[in-house]
Design an enzyme around this catalytic site. Structure first.
Site, PDB file in Angstrom:
ATOM      1  N   TYR A   1       1.869  -9.453   5.648  1.00  0.00           N
ATOM      2  CA  TYR A   1       2.943  -8.458   5.662  1.00  0.00           C
ATOM      3  C   TYR A   1       4.290  -9.172   5.756  1.00  0.00           C
ATOM      4  O   TYR A   1       4.416 -10.224   6.402  1.00  0.00           O
ATOM      5  CB  TYR A   1       2.806  -7.516   6.861  1.00  0.00           C
ATOM      6  CG  TYR A   1       1.743  -6.460   6.718  1.00  0.00           C
ATOM      7  CD1 TYR A   1       2.043  -5.203   6.183  1.00  0.00           C
ATOM      8  CD2 TYR A   1       0.433  -6.703   7.130  1.00  0.00           C
ATOM      9  CE1 TYR A   1       1.064  -4.226   6.058  1.00  0.00           C
ATOM     10  CE2 TYR A   1      -0.548  -5.724   7.009  1.00  0.00           C
ATOM     11  CZ  TYR A   1      -0.219  -4.492   6.470  1.00  0.00           C
ATOM     12  OH  TYR A   1      -1.194  -3.523   6.344  1.00  0.00           O
TER      13      TYR A   1
ATOM     14  N   ASP B   1       1.386   3.334   6.437  1.00  0.00           N
ATOM     15  CA  ASP B   1       1.981   4.585   6.887  1.00  0.00           C
ATOM     16  C   ASP B   1       3.058   5.052   5.919  1.00  0.00           C
ATOM     17  O   ASP B   1       3.504   4.301   5.045  1.00  0.00           O
ATOM     18  CB  ASP B   1       2.597   4.395   8.281  1.00  0.00           C
ATOM     19  CG  ASP B   1       1.548   4.185   9.354  1.00  0.00           C
ATOM     20  OD1 ASP B   1       0.437   4.712   9.196  1.00  0.00           O
ATOM     21  OD2 ASP B   1       1.848   3.485  10.341  1.00  0.00           O
TER      22      ASP B   1
END
Length: 376
Positions: free
Chosen positions: A179, A107
């Site tokens: 992540y 994003d």
């Protein structure tokens, strides 16, 4: 005398009037267990049939970028995106439009230490239009594409390139994704150098409690409580192979006077062949972290106090939409005392997004690694 084009790399501006050598193929967006093969078979069969009659080379490309400079990774018509900028750089390099396929969507605001994509390139001679040449060496591709990327804002860079077979897919061939999420804890205002690079939490964070909460969430679960609205995955079931949180030295970290004196002494001992030299304390060790904390007590005029830096690591084959940021939001609430470890188990079992804490901001999230079984 004629020029020998064998070792020459030529750049050509991409023209909208020039027909594309590779037809653009759109891939479905969500990463969903069990449904990859169905979509992959049709798409890849089409591309392999096309590639059999042409010298098209597929390249696997690893990239890093500053997420706050982009409106996400996926290409959009008007906004600046990672794929859009990368396709433009490739276009200027090869002189024709190409389609870049990413392993993972990020994003707006989410950074990447290493996101991976693939691109198919047919090398056409600039001197003899229509003549197909042997594919570029990966090192040439990396150097040339970075040349054009640096002419823009310098916020996106190719860090590695490899030739792969035409059926190797950046997204569907990925075995694991990792992540990282950075939290900076402390009442001091956030450093300008850390702006949009971490989540600043003014409260003190209880690290042991956050680590206990991680143990509740790791493993194979229904993560409906950590699945944002708009998620296109058919199933909320995921296997979280790792969810951990550790404290590290805040970055950027510059050596203190004590650090410098210790390192100089160690170097002198080594060069002097002293048998009992003092060993250096690793930067990531708990002893060094304690030293940094102690140095915050009296930093002196004109020096900034360091924040505590906590890093969450989430590792899995695939994630739900906003799953990592929702997980970090709950861990932060545990760290501040707003939630207990039993509350985390209750939220997980509720199987509704309404039970979760507010989502962590995008700026602290980093796509760290995409792992593959690469062909030898």
């Amino acid at each position: 005398m004629t020029n020998n084009p064998k070792h020459t790399v030529e750049f050509e501006e991409c023209s909208d009037n020039r027909p594309s050598k590779i037809s653009k193929i759109e891939y479905p967006n969500p990463i969903v267990d069990g449904e990859e093969e169905e979509a992959k078979t049709v798409i890849e069969d089409q591309k392999q049939e096309m590639n059999q009659h042409r010298k098209i080379q597929r390249y696997l490309v690893a990239i890093e970028y500053i997420g706050t400079r982009f409106c996400g990774s996926q290409k959009q018509l008007t906004d600046r995106t990672v794929v859009g900028v990368l396709e433009e750089a490739f276009c200027k390099f090869v002189g024709q439009r190409v389609s870049v396929i990413c392993s993972s969507r990020t994003d707006a605001g989410v950074h990447a230490l290493s996101n991976v994509c693939h691109v198919d390139i047919e090398r056409i001679s600039k001197r003899k239009p229509g003549e197909v040449l042997q594919p570029h060496d990966p090192a040439v591709v990396r150097r040339a594409v970075n040349h054009f990327l640096q002419k823009q804002n310098g916020d996106l860079m190719v860090i590695d390139v490899r030739c792969v077979p035409s059926d190797f897919h950046a997204r569907y061939s990925a075995q694991e994704r990792t992540y990282f999420y950075r939290l900076l804890s402390g009442p001091e205002p956030l450093s300008t150098l850390e702006k949009d690079r971490a989540w600043h939490v003014e409260e003190e964070l209880n690290l042991p409690a956050m680590q206990e909460a991680c143990k509740v969430l790791v493993g194979h679960h229904d993560f409906s409580s950590f699945r944002a609205a708009g998620c296109q995955a058919k199933s909320p079931i995921r296997t979280l192979d790792e969810l951990s949180i550790v404290e590290v030295i805040p970055s950027p970290y510059f050596p203190s006077l004590m650090d410098r004196e210790r390192q100089i002494k160690v170097a002198d001992d080594i060069h002097g062949f002293h048998s009992k030299s003092e060993s250096a304390i690793p930067l990531g060790s708990s002893a060094r972290i304690d030293e940094v904390r102690a140095s915050n007590e009296d930093v002196g005029f004109g020096k900034r106090r360091y924040h505590r830096c906590l890093v969450v690591t989430a590792r899995a084959r695939a994630f739900l939409y906003h799953q990592v940021r929702l997980l970090v939001g709950v861990l932060k609430a545990v760290g501040t005392g707003n939630l207990s470890v039993p509350d985390v188990e209750r939220i997980l079992n509720a199987k509704t997004i309404k039970a979760a804490s507010p989502m962590a901001p995008a700026c602290g999230l980093y796509l760290g690694e995409v792992k593959y079984h690469l062909p030898s």
